[in-house]
Enzyme design. Structure first.
Site, PDB file in Angstrom:
ATOM      1  N   SER A 234       0.375  10.889   6.534  1.00 44.39           N
ATOM      2  CA  SER A 234      -0.302   9.652   6.919  1.00 44.39           C
ATOM      3  C   SER A 234      -1.570   9.893   7.721  1.00 44.39           C
ATOM      4  CB  SER A 234       0.647   8.778   7.756  1.00 44.39           C
ATOM      5  OG  SER A 234       0.949   9.410   8.992  1.00 44.39           O
ATOM      6  N   LYS A 235      -1.838  11.156   8.097  1.00 45.89           N
ATOM      7  CA  LYS A 235      -2.939  11.454   9.007  1.00 45.89           C
ATOM      8  C   LYS A 235      -4.292  11.504   8.295  1.00 45.89           C
ATOM      9  CE  LYS A 235      -0.468  11.957  12.803  1.00 45.89           C
ATOM     10  NZ  LYS A 235       0.918  11.850  12.338  1.00 45.89           N
ATOM     11  N   GLN A 236      -5.364  11.551   9.118  1.00 50.52           N
ATOM     12  CA  GLN A 236      -6.740  11.498   8.604  1.00 50.52           C
ATOM     13  C   GLN A 236      -7.094  12.723   7.769  1.00 50.52           C
ATOM     14  OE1 GLN A 236      -5.678  11.319  11.743  1.00 50.52           O
ATOM     15  NE2 GLN A 236      -6.755   9.761  12.923  1.00 50.52           N
TER      16      GLN A 236
END
Length: 451
Positions: A234-236
């Site tokens: 889910s991270k950038q």
């Protein structure tokens, strides 16, 4: 239509505009006055189902090519190519991207944090002060090293550690502060670093949500002794799992390497105790494929977040996350706001979120309970090893203090968050949909009790 009727309608329109202007800031007037009924009650949604958001995690042909190339190479572990493989290459490029001298790839952000605690020599009998509003990995990293995770309260406007409470929680056993840059915005690093210097404490930055964000010209993670990042899906920057550590101290980075390599140093000597927390070549391949375009997406998130904040400026029903002095940019893992139900006819947050979702805008309450409200606190103080390491009085005080964090409780009650990684790389018209949906729900706030 007679002139009298036209004049009456014009007057009523002017009166309505004046009334709205008294309740709604001028940037929002263009988004208000939606006569359509709530979509949750049968009306037309602001954002119909065919309109989609950018897919997340991000994938492009470059990333696929990197994985295919790695698969064909047969070099899948970093120990097969210690200096020129994918992991080593990613470490070099990631450090350069963040303006740090050194970087170390790990299997997760949680692992990165645990490695840092161990590398600083923090262990049984020691204490680390951190945030209760975080992923449990933050807490777990401290417990893994058999130290005591002491939770300080939050500034309810920023969702970050309250430095005043951090200082109140310092004891002779405190060895470090672990601020969490919640949502990818900087914590109050000016005050946290001043407190650390005053009490001779180390600072481990949990920047797992904060890659590329800057505070006074420095990227998050490069301000304290060590900084940690997550590359969970889910991270950038994402590769499923994965993490990294950055620092500017060669000896400390070597210590981190030894810990993460099951206690084996770069020379191959088994010198200490450690788990195997190594990043593999496939994770690094996915990450390397993203790096050429990651700054572009970072800038777009900031531009869209600033746009939303400007449009919501002065609106009392939803208050965007507070930024501290020195904040130059955010990573915006989430775009977060505080829901003030008194401005929505006291409708519950759940009713507000249900109405918003029906309009095509998905938000959530994010973390439902702070870590201080979870059962691990009672579990920990009953463990035999903790009873040996800490006095009964200290464990009792720890348990009691953990339940008294009203700032965190307020954040958990008020938080509404929109996932930022994919949503905030959409277009300006998509951001307008977010604002329109919020204002439509606000215009029909008297109907929310029916949901």
């Amino acid at each position: 239509m007679t002139n009298n009727n036209r004049g009456r309608r014009q007057f009523l329109g002017q009166l309505t505009a004046v009334t709205l202007a008294g309740m709604i800031p001028s940037p929002l007037l263009a988004f208000s006055g939606n006569s359509s009924s709530l979509a949750a009650l049968g009306g037309r949604p602001v954002r119909p189902a065919p309109k989609t958001w950018p897919k997340w995690p991000y994938v492009d042909d470059r990333m696929v090519e990197e994985v295919v190339k790695t698969t064909k190479s047969g070099i899948w572990s970093r120990i097969q190519a210690r200096t020129n493989g994918n992991v080593a290459t990613f470490e070099q490029r990631f450090a350069a991207l963040l303006g740090a001298k050194y970087s170390l790839g790990t299997g997760s952000g949680t692992q990165a944090l645990a490695i840092c605690v161990a590398a600083l020599g923090i262990g049984p009998g020691d204490e680390v002060i951190t945030s209760p509003y975080t992923d449990f990995g933050t807490i777990s990293a401290i417990i893994t090293n058999r130290a005591l995770p002491v939770m300080a309260d939050l500034d309810p406007a920023s969702y970050q550690l309250d430095p005043a409470d951090v200082e109140r929680k310092i004891t002779p056993a405190t060895k470090a502060i672990m601020p969490v840059h919640m949502m990818g915005l900087p914590a109050d690093m000016d005050r946290i670093m001043a407190i650390a210097a005053k009490h001779k404490l180390k600072v481990i930055e949990d920047a797992c949500q904060g890659v590329l964000a800057t505070h006074r010209g420095r990227t998050l993670g490069s301000i304290g002794e060590l900084g940690c990042f997550s590359f969970q899906a889910s991270k950038q920057i994402a590769c499923g799992e994965g993490g990294a550590i950055i620092c500017n101290d060669a000896a400390l980075m070597d210590a981190c390497f030894t810990v993460h390599n099951h206690g084996t140093d770069k020379a191959g000597k088994h010198v200490t105790i450690g788990p195997k927390y190594r990043m593999n070549e496939f994770e690094a391949a996915v990450l390397l494929g993203q790096l050429p375009t990651v700054v572009e997406r970072f800038k777009l998130r900031n531009r869209n977040a600033d746009y939303l904040t400007e449009k919501l400026k002065g609106f009392k029903g939803l208050v965007p996350q507070k930024k501290y002095a020195g904040t130059e940019s955010g990573s915006y893992y989430n775009y977060a706001m505080s829901y003030k139900k008194e401005h929505f006819n006291n409708a519950t947050r759940a009713q507000f979120l249900k109405a918003l979702a029906a309009e095509g805008i998905a938000m959530s309450g994010y973390i439902p309970r702070g870590m201080h409200r979870e059962p691990w606190v009672d579990y920990l103080v009953e463990q035999p090893d903790y009873k040996k390491m800490y006095s009964p009085a200290r464990l009792q005080a720890f348990r009691e203090a953990a339940r008294q964090l009203p700032g965190c409780d307020q954040v958990c009650d008020e938080m509404v968050a929109m996932h930022g990684c994919g949503t905030l790389i959409a277009g300006t018209a998509d951001m307008d949909d977010v604002v329109k949906a919020i204002m439509k729900v606000y215009d029909h706030r008297d109907k929310l009790a029916a949901l």
